[in-house]
Design an enzyme around this catalytic site. Structure first.
Site, short mmCIF file in Angstrom:
data_model
loop_
_atom_site.label_atom_id
_atom_site.label_comp_id
_atom_site.label_asym_id
_atom_site.label_seq_id
_atom_site.Cartn_x
_atom_site.Cartn_y
_atom_site.Cartn_z
N TYR A 101 57.83 1.29 -29.45
CA TYR A 101 58.60 2.13 -30.82
C TYR A 101 57.33 2.35 -31.62
O TYR A 101 56.17 1.25 -32.45
CB TYR A 101 59.87 1.16 -31.50
CG TYR A 101 59.74 1.77 -32.80
CD1 TYR A 101 60.65 3.05 -32.60
CD2 TYR A 101 59.37 1.53 -33.91
CE1 TYR A 101 61.11 3.56 -33.85
CE2 TYR A 101 59.48 2.19 -34.73
CZ TYR A 101 60.64 3.68 -35.15
OH TYR A 101 60.64 3.60 -36.55
N GLU A 189 58.03 9.77 -35.90
CA GLU A 189 58.25 8.42 -34.87
C GLU A 189 58.40 8.98 -33.46
O GLU A 189 58.50 10.13 -33.34
CB GLU A 189 60.39 8.56 -35.51
CG GLU A 189 60.80 7.30 -34.74
CD GLU A 189 62.35 7.09 -35.04
OE1 GLU A 189 62.63 6.49 -35.93
OE2 GLU A 189 63.14 7.55 -34.81
#
Length: 384
Positions: A101, A189
Site C-alpha cells: 500500500y 493512493e
C-alpha cells in the site's frame, strides 16, 4: 475533484509510473472489443468513485470472450453503494507475488505532504491502521526540500520492505510524489501496489483527488470532470458559482464568508440541530446570488428549515433581503426560514423583510437566538 481509476492510471502513465495496459469501455461491445485486443485473461473493473468494488462484484477476472461478455453485461449499470456504473476498465491480468500500500496525502495540520507505505496492501487500509498501526510507515516531506532518495529508503525500512525491493519501491514513491506535486493533487493512493514474480513494482490501482481550485492551470485534468457523477446539489451550486457542501442533517445554512458559515454550523450543532448543508454565498452577495442560493438549499429534500446568517461588510443586508423576497416569489419555499441580518444596511434589510411580510419567516438579533429558533422550527415546521 476525484478521478476514476482508469483516469488516475492514465495520469500515472504520463509520469512514467508502471501500470497494467487497459482500455475504458462504456458499452458491452466496447468492453469485449477491448478484451479481445488486450488478450485473455483480463480483468473487467467497474469505474465508480467509491471503494469496495470487488466485494460488491464489480471486479471480475475473465478467462475468455464469453466471460468478458457476461461480466461486462453484469457490471455495466450495476449499483455500488449508490453509484451507478457507467464505464468499465478492461485491464490485462497481472501476476502478483506481493501486495503493498502506498499513498501521499496533503496533511493540512502539518502543512506538508504525508507519504505512507505498508506491506499490508490489498485490504482496507483503515483496518490496518487501527489494528496494526506499526505496519503503516509514515513520513512528512518538507515541500521546499521535496521527496529525496533517503525518504524512500527510510519509509521502506520502516515498513519492512525486503532488501532487494528497497530501491525500486523508493523509486516508485519518488514518481508518485512527482505526480502529486506536478498535478496539484490532494491525494494519491495505490492499493494495491504490487510486486510481480519478476520483482517489478506496478501500480495496480489508482485513487487520485485533484485540487479543484488548481484546475484552471491543468485544462487536460479539468476536462476529466464528470458532472453526472457529482452530487446534484453540489453540481447546481458549482454551475452558479456558489460554495456548497452537502451534510447529513435537515437544517439548511447560508452565510457570507466561510468563517461565518462554519461558526454557524457549530452554533446550530450546539443548539441541538443537524446542518443539512454548508452554503457560502461569498462577500458582496447580490440579490440574484441569494435567489440562486435559496434554490440550491431547497433542492435538498431533507431540508426542514433554513438559517440565513448574514454579517454585512462588503455584503449589504438590504441586497440580501431583496434577494430573499425575490426568492420567495420565484421558489415559493414551504419550509420555515430564520434570518439574522447584522452590519451594513441591516436596518434597511430588516425593514424590507418586515414590509414584505414573507410567510413562515422569523428574524433573530443574535447568532445564538437564530440557531435556537431554526432548531425549534426544524422540528415544528412553522415560524411564529
Amino acid at each position: 475533484m476525484d478521478l476514476l481509476e482508469y483516469q488516475g492510471k492514465q495520469l500515472f502513465a504520463r509520469h512514467g509510473i508502471p501500470v497494467p495496459s487497459g482500455k475504458p469501455a462504456a458499452t458491452v461491445q466496447e468492453a469485449v472489443a477491448a478484451a479481445d485486443e488486450i488478450g485473455y485473461p483480463c480483468v473487467v473493473k467497474a469505474q465508480v468513485l467509491i471503494g469496495g468494488r470487488g466485494k460488491a462484484g464489480g471486479v471480475k477476472l475473465a478467462k475468455d470472450r464469453a466471460e468478458a461478455t457476461q461480466y461486462a453485461t453484469d457490471i455495466l449499470g450495476m449499483d455500488i453503494k449508490g453509484f451507478t456504473v457507467h464505464e468499465v476498465w478492461i485491464e490485462g491480468a497481472s501476476e502478483i507475488a506481493e501486495e503493498y500500500y502506498a499513498s501521499i496525502v496533503f496533511d493540512r495540520a502539518a502543512k506538508a505532504p504525508l507519504v505512507m507505505l505498508s506491506t499490508q496492501g490489498g485490504m482496507d487500509i483503515e483496518e490496518v491502521a487501527e489494528k496494526t498501526p506499526d505496519a503503516l510507515a509514515r513520513l512528512h516531506v518538507d515541500p521546499l526540500l521535496g521527496f529525496q532518495d533517503f525518504h524512500g529508503r527510510k519509509l521502506a525500512f520502516a515498513a519492512g520492505i525486503p532488501g532487494d525491493l528497497i530501491r525500486p519501491v523508493g523509486a516508485m514513491l519518488a514518481k508518485l510524489y512527482e505526480t502529486f506535486v506536478a498535478e496539484e493533487a490532494m491525494l494519491i493512493e495505490v492499493n494495491p501496489l504490487i510486486i510481480t514474480p519478476g520483482r517489478d513494482v506496478v501500480a495496480l490501482d489508482a485513487k487520485v483527488t485533484l485540487d479543484g481550485n488548481s484546475l484552471y492551470r491543468h485544462p487536460d485534468n479539468a476536462a476529466l470532470r464528470d458532472p453526472s457523477a457529482e452530487d446534484p446539489q453540489e453540481q447546481m451550486a458549482h454551475e452558479r458559482g456558489l460554495t456548497y457542501v452537502k451534510l447529513d442533517g435537515d437544517i439548511g445554512i447560508l452565510g457570507n464568508g466561510a468563517g461565518l458559515v462554519m461558526s454557524t454550523l457549530d452554533v446550530v450543532a450546539q443548539a441541538g440541530g443537524a446542518p443539512a448543508n454548508f452554503l457560502d454565498a461569498g462577500g458582496g452577495s447580490k440579490a440574484d446570488a441569494i435567489v440562486s442560493a435559496v434554490e440550491v438549499i431547497l433542492s435538498d429534500a431533507k431540508v426542514r428549515a433554513v438559517l440565513f446568517n448574514i454579517f454585512g461588510g462588503i455584503t449589504r443586508c438590504d441586497e440580501v433581503a431583496k434577494g430573499l423576497i425575490e426568492a420567495f416569489d420565484v421558489v415559493k419555499p414551504t419550509v420555515p426560514f430564520v434570518v439574522r441580518l447584522d452590519g451594513t444596511n441591516d436596518v434597511e434589510g430588516r425593514k424590507l423583510l418586515a414590509d414584505a411580510n414573507l410567510p413562515n419567516v422569523a428574524t433573530a438579533k443574535t447568532m445564538n437566538e437564530a440557531a435556537e429558533k431554526v432548531v425549534e422550527l426544524s422540528k415544528t415546521g412553522v415560524a411564529a
